[in-house]
Design a protein around this motif. Structure first.
Motif, PDB file in Angstrom:
ATOM      1  N   ILE A   1     -32.737   0.760  -3.127  1.00  0.00           N
ATOM      2  CA  ILE A   1     -33.348  -0.365  -2.429  1.00  0.00           C
ATOM      3  C   ILE A   1     -34.017  -1.293  -3.440  1.00  0.00           C
ATOM      4  CG2 ILE A   1     -33.728   0.874  -0.256  1.00  0.00           C
ATOM      5  CD1 ILE A   1     -36.628   1.313  -1.117  1.00  0.00           C
ATOM      6  N   SER A   2     -34.157  -2.551  -3.077  1.00  0.00           N
ATOM      7  CA  SER A   2     -34.849  -3.542  -3.897  1.00  0.00           C
ATOM      8  C   SER A   2     -36.142  -3.943  -3.200  1.00  0.00           C
ATOM      9  CB  SER A   2     -33.962  -4.774  -4.090  1.00  0.00           C
ATOM     10  OG  SER A   2     -32.782  -4.438  -4.792  1.00  0.00           O
ATOM     11  N   VAL A   3     -37.243  -3.917  -3.945  1.00  0.00           N
ATOM     12  CA  VAL A   3     -38.544  -4.152  -3.335  1.00  0.00           C
ATOM     13  C   VAL A   3     -39.556  -4.456  -4.438  1.00  0.00           C
ATOM     14  CG1 VAL A   3     -39.286  -1.725  -3.419  1.00  0.00           C
ATOM     15  CG2 VAL A   3     -40.153  -3.206  -1.603  1.00  0.00           C
ATOM     16  N   ASN A   4     -40.678  -5.033  -4.078  1.00  0.00           N
ATOM     17  CA  ASN A   4     -41.823  -5.143  -4.976  1.00  0.00           C
ATOM     18  C   ASN A   4     -42.455  -3.753  -5.047  1.00  0.00           C
ATOM     19  OD1 ASN A   4     -44.351  -5.497  -6.147  1.00  0.00           O
ATOM     20  ND2 ASN A   4     -44.936  -7.249  -4.881  1.00  0.00           N
ATOM     21  N   SER A   5     -42.107  -2.999  -6.090  1.00  0.00           N
ATOM     22  CA  SER A   5     -42.423  -1.564  -6.123  1.00  0.00           C
ATOM     23  C   SER A   5     -43.740  -1.226  -6.805  1.00  0.00           C
ATOM     24  CB  SER A   5     -41.295  -0.802  -6.819  1.00  0.00           C
ATOM     25  OG  SER A   5     -41.082  -1.304  -8.139  1.00  0.00           O
ATOM     26  N   GLY A   6     -44.512  -2.229  -7.229  1.00  0.00           N
ATOM     27  CA  GLY A   6     -45.792  -1.937  -7.869  1.00  0.00           C
ATOM     28  C   GLY A   6     -46.850  -1.477  -6.882  1.00  0.00           C
TER      29      GLY A   6
ATOM     30  N   LYS B   1     -46.186 -16.133  -5.782  1.00  0.00           N
ATOM     31  CA  LYS B   1     -45.011 -15.532  -6.395  1.00  0.00           C
ATOM     32  C   LYS B   1     -45.135 -14.006  -6.382  1.00  0.00           C
ATOM     33  CE  LYS B   1     -44.078 -19.427  -9.458  1.00  0.00           C
ATOM     34  NZ  LYS B   1     -42.936 -19.894  -8.658  1.00  0.00           N
ATOM     35  N   GLU B   2     -44.015 -13.340  -6.130  1.00  0.00           N
ATOM     36  CA  GLU B   2     -43.951 -11.890  -6.266  1.00  0.00           C
ATOM     37  C   GLU B   2     -42.641 -11.523  -6.938  1.00  0.00           C
ATOM     38  OE1 GLU B   2     -43.738  -9.259  -2.954  1.00  0.00           O
ATOM     39  OE2 GLU B   2     -41.964 -10.195  -2.085  1.00  0.00           O
ATOM     40  N   ILE B   3     -42.608 -10.336  -7.505  1.00  0.00           N
ATOM     41  CA  ILE B   3     -41.422  -9.821  -8.192  1.00  0.00           C
ATOM     42  C   ILE B   3     -40.732  -8.789  -7.315  1.00  0.00           C
ATOM     43  CG2 ILE B   3     -40.643  -8.369 -10.114  1.00  0.00           C
ATOM     44  CD1 ILE B   3     -41.161 -11.190 -10.982  1.00  0.00           C
ATOM     45  N   ILE B   4     -39.442  -8.974  -7.094  1.00  0.00           N
ATOM     46  CA  ILE B   4     -38.616  -7.963  -6.449  1.00  0.00           C
ATOM     47  C   ILE B   4     -37.856  -7.224  -7.544  1.00  0.00           C
ATOM     48  CG2 ILE B   4     -36.697  -7.522  -4.860  1.00  0.00           C
ATOM     49  CD1 ILE B   4     -39.257  -8.425  -3.483  1.00  0.00           C
ATOM     50  N   VAL B   5     -37.921  -5.914  -7.524  1.00  0.00           N
ATOM     51  CA  VAL B   5     -37.246  -5.086  -8.524  1.00  0.00           C
ATOM     52  C   VAL B   5     -35.921  -4.606  -7.950  1.00  0.00           C
ATOM     53  CG1 VAL B   5     -37.424  -3.090 -10.044  1.00  0.00           C
ATOM     54  CG2 VAL B   5     -39.498  -4.348  -9.395  1.00  0.00           C
ATOM     55  N   HIS B   6     -34.826  -4.914  -8.629  1.00  0.00           N
ATOM     56  CA  HIS B   6     -33.492  -4.455  -8.255  1.00  0.00           C
ATOM     57  C   HIS B   6     -33.112  -3.310  -9.197  1.00  0.00           C
ATOM     58  CE1 HIS B   6     -32.964  -7.981  -5.685  1.00  0.00           C
ATOM     59  NE2 HIS B   6     -33.309  -8.762  -6.705  1.00  0.00           N
ATOM     60  N   PRO B   7     -32.942  -2.085  -8.700  1.00  0.00           N
ATOM     61  CA  PRO B   7     -32.727  -0.947  -9.598  1.00  0.00           C
ATOM     62  C   PRO B   7     -31.291  -0.780 -10.093  1.00  0.00           C
ATOM     63  CG  PRO B   7     -32.818  -0.191  -7.331  1.00  0.00           C
ATOM     64  CD  PRO B   7     -33.111  -1.665  -7.292  1.00  0.00           C
ATOM     65  N   LEU B   8     -30.322  -1.336  -9.390  1.00  0.00           N
ATOM     66  CA  LEU B   8     -28.915  -1.068  -9.690  1.00  0.00           C
ATOM     67  C   LEU B   8     -28.124  -2.376  -9.727  1.00  0.00           C
ATOM     68  CD1 LEU B   8     -28.523   1.967  -7.255  1.00  0.00           C
ATOM     69  CD2 LEU B   8     -28.692   2.087  -9.757  1.00  0.00           C
ATOM     70  N   PRO B   9     -27.031  -2.426 -10.543  1.00  0.00           N
ATOM     71  CA  PRO B   9     -26.477  -1.369 -11.412  1.00  0.00           C
ATOM     72  C   PRO B   9     -27.334  -1.089 -12.644  1.00  0.00           C
ATOM     73  CG  PRO B   9     -25.264  -3.407 -11.710  1.00  0.00           C
ATOM     74  CD  PRO B   9     -26.191  -3.641 -10.565  1.00  0.00           C
ATOM     75  N   SER B  10     -28.123  -2.101 -13.058  1.00  0.00           N
ATOM     76  CA  SER B  10     -29.162  -1.886 -14.060  1.00  0.00           C
ATOM     77  C   SER B  10     -30.431  -2.518 -13.520  1.00  0.00           C
ATOM     78  CB  SER B  10     -28.760  -2.514 -15.403  1.00  0.00           C
ATOM     79  OG  SER B  10     -28.561  -3.914 -15.261  1.00  0.00           O
ATOM     80  N   LEU B  11     -31.566  -2.123 -14.064  1.00  0.00           N
ATOM     81  CA  LEU B  11     -32.832  -2.581 -13.514  1.00  0.00           C
ATOM     82  C   LEU B  11     -33.104  -4.028 -13.919  1.00  0.00           C
ATOM     83  CD1 LEU B  11     -36.087  -0.543 -13.221  1.00  0.00           C
ATOM     84  CD2 LEU B  11     -36.157  -2.953 -13.848  1.00  0.00           C
ATOM     85  N   THR B  12     -33.229  -4.902 -12.920  1.00  0.00           N
ATOM     86  CA  THR B  12     -33.552  -6.306 -13.140  1.00  0.00           C
ATOM     87  C   THR B  12     -34.626  -6.725 -12.142  1.00  0.00           C
ATOM     88  OG1 THR B  12     -31.807  -7.036 -11.626  1.00  0.00           O
ATOM     89  CG2 THR B  12     -31.232  -6.861 -13.974  1.00  0.00           C
TER      90      THR B  12
ATOM     91  N   LYS C   1     -42.600   6.123 -10.723  1.00  0.00           N
ATOM     92  CA  LYS C   1     -42.011   5.970  -9.399  1.00  0.00           C
ATOM     93  C   LYS C   1     -41.573   4.531  -9.113  1.00  0.00           C
ATOM     94  CE  LYS C   1     -44.153   4.342  -6.280  1.00  0.00           C
ATOM     95  NZ  LYS C   1     -44.222   2.982  -6.894  1.00  0.00           N
ATOM     96  N   ASP C   2     -42.106   3.566  -9.869  1.00  0.00           N
ATOM     97  CA  ASP C   2     -41.781   2.166  -9.605  1.00  0.00           C
ATOM     98  C   ASP C   2     -40.299   1.867  -9.834  1.00  0.00           C
ATOM     99  OD1 ASP C   2     -44.478   2.054  -9.196  1.00  0.00           O
ATOM    100  OD2 ASP C   2     -44.922   0.656 -10.810  1.00  0.00           O
ATOM    101  N   TRP C   3     -39.679   2.658 -10.716  1.00  0.00           N
ATOM    102  CA  TRP C   3     -38.231   2.519 -10.871  1.00  0.00           C
ATOM    103  C   TRP C   3     -37.482   3.709 -10.282  1.00  0.00           C
ATOM    104  CZ3 TRP C   3     -35.431   6.243 -13.262  1.00  0.00           C
ATOM    105  CH2 TRP C   3     -36.073   7.089 -14.165  1.00  0.00           C
ATOM    106  N   ALA C   4     -38.079   4.904 -10.354  1.00  0.00           N
ATOM    107  CA  ALA C   4     -37.363   6.111  -9.946  1.00  0.00           C
ATOM    108  C   ALA C   4     -37.108   6.165  -8.445  1.00  0.00           C
ATOM    109  CB  ALA C   4     -38.131   7.353 -10.401  1.00  0.00           C
TER     110      ALA C   4
END
Length: 374
Positions: free
Chosen positions: A51-56, A2-13, A41-44
């Protein structure tokens, strides 16, 4: 896995994906993640780039697999406790059961250091070190000034941030003093990092710009150049009064004026604002140079010497081995942290708290084993 994809917009989910365990390239490690750490930077970065990505990128865990080049060195063994800095925005990020880390930006975690502490270290330590020792050419901790040095002033704005604190730790190991730490309410931990006998001081930015500038001028009257500074915040024009301060200090020093150096850490500005003195050498630190040996062409205030930047790759290798050794000897430490509950399920909460500025004086980390369903 399992991995987490971070979606920054319209709100961070965040969203859970199931993907195969990655396979290492020749120079890479695959780490079974025990703890992942967050950075601004993981959200900024992903918000700015939409873009949406596993940002860690900060990883601590056990070594699961390694590439052929790494195996040939004999440095790492399967099962080792390791931590490292993942390549930003590329596959294999830290918010997952397994993550990819280049061997040059990894270190072995000594037994005295917890996974939680180790996960606070890689990215910000590399950023601080590149700023001070590569972009500003200050002496490294393994080749420092004499212990008696008290005439190489270093001003750090945002000293209570993780970046500011790691910069203080590294500068102290290099015997760079006096350190002038500009911070606000989160100053108790900063105070433990400073050496009063070397002239290190805390200055409260809440006094107002002109007041803290005057206080620092009084503290450093008669000091010799070079004058160096790190803006660990690099937002809302924080670099402008710092640049003005450095010019004032160099003019009033006991030696002829020099070109003071100021490191900034955000690529979102051009640093050409009105009010910046012409004699200040502003350098942007892009920590990705430890992976790529180059800046992106559009980035501001980068060195003109491409060979200098290319050498950041080997510098990172040396620094990470030094960090592992100093941790083992008790001469270097991580940053205070808070465990966000829920493992991967807590990443969304943690990043939103980080975005809201709720990580004062600490870093957020996640224990992957707490993830529901693993």
């Amino acid at each position: 896995m399992k991995e987490i994809i971070v979606h920054p917009l319209p709100s961070l989910t965040t969203e859970v994906h199931d993907i195969p365990i990655p396979t290492p390239a020749d120079d890479e490690l695959i780490i079974k993640v025990v703890v992942a750490g967050s950075n601004v930077k993981d959200w900024a970065h992903i918000t700015a780039q939409k873009i949406s990505v596993n940002s860690g990128d900060d990883v601590a865990g056990t070594l699961h697999a390694m590439g052929s080049e790494v195996a040939a060195t004999g440095e790492f063994r399967i099962g080792d406790r390791v931590a490292g800095f993942h390549k930003m925005l590329e596959p294999g990020g830290a918010y997952a059961e397994y993550a990819v880390v280049p061997a040059r930006t990894a270190f072995i975690i000594p037994q005295r250091t917890s996974f939680e502490e180790a996960a606070t270290i890689p990215l910000v330590t590399l950023t601080a070190a590149i700023s001070l020792f590569r972009r500003q050419s200050l002496p490294t901790p393994w080749s420092p000034f004499p212990p008696s040095n008290t005439f190489t002033p270093l001003v750090i704005y945002g000293a209570s941030s993780a970046l500011g604190c790691f910069a203080i730790k590294l500068a102290s190991l290099s015997h760079i003093h006096p350190i002038i730490a500009i911070c606000g309410s989160s100053k108790d931990y900063v105070r433990t990092l400073l050496d009063d006998s070397k002239g290190d001081k805390i200055v409260d930015y809440r006094q107002g710009v002109e007041v803290w500038k005057e206080e620092i001028r009084r503290l450093l009257v008669g000091q010799r150049p070079p004058m160096n500074a790190l803006d660990a915040i690099s937002a809302n024009g924080t670099w402008i009064p710092l640049a003005q301060l450095l010019t004032d200090l160099s003019k009033n020093s006991v030696d002829p004026p020099t070109h003071p150096k100021l490191s900034v850490v955000s690529g979102a500005a051009q640093y050409t604002d009105e009010g910046i003195p012409e004699n200040v050498d502003i350098r942007y630190t892009y920590v990705g140079t430890v992976h790529y040996g180059a800046y992106k062409p559009s980035m501001p205030k980068q060195p003109s010497d491409k060979d200098e930047v290319k050498a950041d790759v080997e510098f990172a290798w040396v620094l990470m081995r030094y960090v592992g050794r100093m941790l083992a000897l008790g001469k270097f430490t991580g940053h205070p942290c808070e465990v966000i509950p829920g493992g991967l399920g807590g990443v969304e909460r943690g990043l939103n708290q980080l975005k809201a500025g709720q990580a004062k004086g600490k870093k957020f980390v996640y224990r992957i084993g707490e993830t529901i369903g693993l």
